[in-house]
Design an enzyme around this catalytic site. Structure first.
Site, PDB file in Angstrom:
ATOM      1  N   ASP A 162     105.269  24.647  43.554  1.00  0.00           N
ATOM      2  CA  ASP A 162     104.158  23.964  44.208  1.00  0.00           C
ATOM      3  C   ASP A 162     103.067  25.142  44.583  1.00  0.00           C
ATOM      4  OD1 ASP A 162     102.788  22.203  45.360  1.00  0.00           O
ATOM      5  OD2 ASP A 162     103.687  22.164  47.411  1.00  0.00           O
ATOM      6  N   ASP A 173     100.082  19.480  41.279  1.00  0.00           N
ATOM      7  CA  ASP A 173     100.099  20.594  41.610  1.00  0.00           C
ATOM      8  C   ASP A 173     101.685  21.086  41.947  1.00  0.00           C
ATOM      9  OD1 ASP A 173     100.263  19.058  43.833  1.00  0.00           O
ATOM     10  OD2 ASP A 173      99.642  20.580  45.057  1.00  0.00           O
ATOM     11  N   GLU A 174     102.429  20.259  41.389  1.00  0.00           N
ATOM     12  CA  GLU A 174     103.924  20.501  41.875  1.00  0.00           C
ATOM     13  C   GLU A 174     104.825  19.891  40.735  1.00  0.00           C
ATOM     14  OE1 GLU A 174     106.538  18.888  45.758  1.00  0.00           O
ATOM     15  OE2 GLU A 174     104.535  18.271  45.274  1.00  0.00           O
TER      16      GLU A 174
END
Length: 772
Positions: A229, A324-325
């Protein structure tokens, strides 16, 4: 008479649909021959002229055809007419035509005069209020805007005086933002963080779903997952173009005091600023707070860097959590997980210039909790024994309401769960969640990374900002614009429509007319209506269905604050992947990893050995079904050849699962064993209770079935399904395997194969869409 009747209908065979279709084609051909084409103003327009018009129908017909349009001679239920032209309509026809584009003749004459097709909504024959069945005395009359200052003291007062001030307030704000403008919806979503995130996530999920893992990966004895992340993603990505602000307290937001903060850097968090906080409150805590606007281009670039780097590892599996993860299964990596994580963090830092944190664990829960300890700018390995130190709110599925229920039981830390009886947990939060929490307390998590990437189930839009409407006509126009946006999204996915749900935000009776957040929806009651729809939904049908549900919700226009249109769909995933995604090419990365501990595996030879795998050390023994139940008389079964047991035992579990029921595909020269199975018994057992006990003993004895055992039971189930009296028993046995195999991935995979086969056989047998 019979011969006369046959002669009468011989030109269309008694099929009146065919007759009218042929008649329409004939008339259209006559029109083409009679009129010469001058322009394409009415291209793709097919007009049905209803009743007397001014100018007369003959003139309108000539104008439409000469300028590229068509005339629809008949108007049936499935008519292809795009417009209905009428000057006057009876009350019944107003109801019949409520969901059609009914226009005045001036629409044609003005379009020809100006040389361009005009917006039909400006030439409506049916006023939208008629569609909503609103009494004439309830229809609001929009006053002309008063340039004088508004009397805000009475804006929340009931009655017509308050309505007048409210309408004036709406008209004033429309000078800047008008939700009825054609570009409003597209602009809203182009600037919406949530829309960007959901759209981007869908793209990344498809990218991960088309990823092809190594064919023969070398997998360790334990599963290793990493949860990757970005740190403060939005603000970190926005600071790429503003490195001079890296030491300042910075957040990302629309900027106004009533806007919420999407992301704040750790410098700002030292002042108490947090994600989701209003900018006005944040600036009270941190007067020097700098607000940066959204930069979706940079977010997309950083997201690509993250996923390209992770895919370049050639992991066993990757699941897109958000832009984003990501969650990655690196069980096949030769290097230690901490070493791999360090290289990932270094590579992404070099490419994107921003930091990522990584949590490492043997299951999804441990990786997720490890990530919390790793932030910011770090990595962490978490063991099951360390789970107890976390707060109960850190667990998946524990929100504010669940936490309040657990507080009453004295549960604050995860370790507290061990001291609470399961019966008390069941009463507090329900059976499903209580069982999950009980597993979490010991660091266990049976969720599979494969279940995170599910096919698309809904397509929809939701808008709850800047919607201020005055009349029912404006409500209908806004809803129509929303339907256009939804229909475009439906066309972007390959899916069947099943059901539509309309959500409507209605201002609470005691809520102020002017919401605290600028043009926000404020405090609302949210009501919804649902309707089943056609698989192949046309735009006209979509508008008709949505308008019908909006009427049922019956919200006054001045209290209308937001709308959600959500279509339940069934995605045709295979077609999407073959149509939109090319064959995967190897990803290029700056990281160089060793992905195998051994040299590339040699293709298994066609050596024939017994099907009994080597027994592992005590106390657990590995048996075949044949050994368990001493079915020594079944010589035709025990004498058949299978795969080389030694080679099979050295293969990773993913490859073993593929070979399990498909060994003929891997070794074509070996003929499948001739199994003397009958549909009435399995190893001498016939009753459901006996077979359940047999399965339990089998599954408890080993972590995975051997190839011959699996094939034998598979054929028993397949043959049982074909018998009218035995298919229900077979279906219950398949369900029973799932219950017994909840903690055994190999058995769960075997259950999925059995389930797919029973579904296929039952569908073929009963010609139904779903049976169990």
């Amino acid at each position: 008479m019979e011969g006369e009747s046959n002669q009468k209908y011989s030109h269309h065979g008694g099929n009146f649909g065919s007759y009218f279709r042929q008649k329409q084609e004939k008339l259209a051909l006559q029109d083409d021959n009679e009129y010469s084409k001058k322009s394409n103003i009415f291209a793709n327009c097919k007009v049905y002229i209803n009743g007397n018009t001014d100018p007369p129908a003959i003139i309108l017909k000539k104008l439409i055809i000469e300028n590229g349009g068509e005339i629809c001679a008949f108007l049936g239920r499935k008519s292809s007419a795009t417009h209905i032209m009428a000057t006057h309509l009876t009350n019944q026809k107003i109801k019949d035509f409520a969901n059609h584009r009914v226009v005045l003749p001036e629409w044609v004459t003005e379009s020809v005069k100006l040389g361009v097709l005009q917006d039909w909504t400006k030439f409506r024959t049916i006023k939208i209020e008629s569609c909503f069945n609103v009494p004439s005395d309830k229809v609001l009359v929009v006053p002309k805007q008063d340039p004088a200052a508004l009397n805000m003291n009475i804006i929340d007062s009931p009655g017509t005086k308050g309505d007048k001030v409210r309408i004036e307030w709406i008209l004033n704000h429309r000078l800047k933002i008008n939700c009825l403008n054609k570009s409003f919806i597209s602009d809203y979503f182009n600037q919406s963080r949530l829309h960007f995130m959901s759209t981007r996530k869908l793209q990344l999920r498809r990218k991960c779903r088309t990823y092809q893992p190594p064919l023969f990966p070398t997998q360790g004895s334990e599963r290793t997952l990493i949860h990757v992340d970005y740190d403060s993603f939005f603000v970190s990505a926005s600071l790429r173009s503003r490195p001079d602000l890296s030491d300042q307290p910075v957040c990302v937001s629309n900027g106004s005091s009533g806007s919420d903060i999407a992301s704040a850097n750790y410098k700002a968090r030292e002042y108490g600023v947090s994600n989701g906080m209003w900018v006005g409150k944040a600036k009270q805590l941190c007067p020097n707070l700098i607000c940066l606007p959204f930069d979706f281009t940079e977010y997309a670039k950083c997201s690509d860097i993250l996923y390209d780097t992770l895919l370049a590892l050639n992991p066993l599996r990757i699941s897109a959590i958000s832009l984003d993860e990501a969650l990655v299964d690196i069980s096949n990596m030769a290097d230690e997980a901490e070493t791999v994580s360090q290289e990932i963090r270094r590579s992404i830092k070099d490419q994107a210039g921003i930091d990522v944190s990584i949590g490492i664990g043997s299951n999804i829960l441990l990786a997720r909790l490890a990530l919390k300890k790793a932030k910011p700018k770090g990595q962490c390995v978490l063991s099951p024994e360390q789970v107890g130190e976390f707060n109960i709110r850190d667990l998946p599925g524990v929100g504010r309401q669940v936490q309040q229920k657990l507080d009453k039981l004295g549960i604050e830390k995860v370790s507290d769960l061990k001291s609470v009886p399961l019966s008390k947990l069941n009463s507090a939060v329900g059976n499903a969640l209580s069982r999950k929490l009980h597993e979490y307390a010991y660091g266990k998590d049976t969720d599979d990374i494969r279940t995170l990437d599910t096919p698309i189930k809904t397509v929809g839009i939701e808008i709850g900002w800047a919607i201020r409407l005055i009349s029912n006509e404006e409500v209908a126009q806004f809803v129509f614009n929303c339907c256009e946006e939804l229909f475009s999204r439906l066309n972007a996915v390959n899916a069947y429509c099943e059901m539509i749900t309309v959500k409507q935000y209605r201002k609470m009776s005691d809520a102020p007319f002017v919401a605290p957040k600028h043009l926000g929806h404020g405090h609302c009651d949210i009501a919804s209506k649902t309707k089943k729809v056609n698989n192949k939904l046309t735009f006209e049908e979509l508008v008709e269905d949505v308008m019908f549900l909006i009427q049922q919700l019956n919200c006054p226009p001045l209290e209308f604050r937001g709308i959600g249109l959500h279509m339940q769909v069934k995605e045709v995933e295979s077609e999407i992947e073959s149509r939109e995604e090319p064959a995967r090419k190897p990803f290029q990365s700056r990281i160089k990893f060793s992905t195998t501990k051994l040299p590339p595996p040699v293709t298994p030879t066609k050596q024939v050995l017994p099907s009994i795998l080597p027994k592992p050390p005590p106390p657990k023994k590995r048996f075949t079904v044949t050994q368990l139940f001493q079915d020594a008389n079944d010589a035709s079964y025990t004498s058949q050849a299978s795969l080389n047991a030694r080679i099979l035992s050295e293969l990773p579990s993913q490859t073993r699962r593929q070979i399990l029921l498909n060994e003929d595909d891997y070794l074509p020269s070996l003929s499948a064993p001739s199994l003397p199975l009958v549909t009435t018994d399995f190893l001498g057992k016939t009753s459901l209770s006996e077979l359940r006990k047999l399965l339990k003993k089998w599954i408890d004895s080993c972590a995975a079935p051997t190839s011959n055992d699996a094939r034998r039971f598979f054929n028993f189930i397949r043959l049982s399904i074909t018998e009218d009296t035995l298919w229900a028993r077979a279906a219950k046995l398949v369900d029973w395997i799932k219950v017994l195999a909840k903690d055994k991935p190999e058995w769960l995979y075997y259950h999925s194969l059995l389930y797919e086969e029973t579904q296929k056989q039952l569908l073929a047998k009963n010609k139904a869409t779903k049976l169990f």
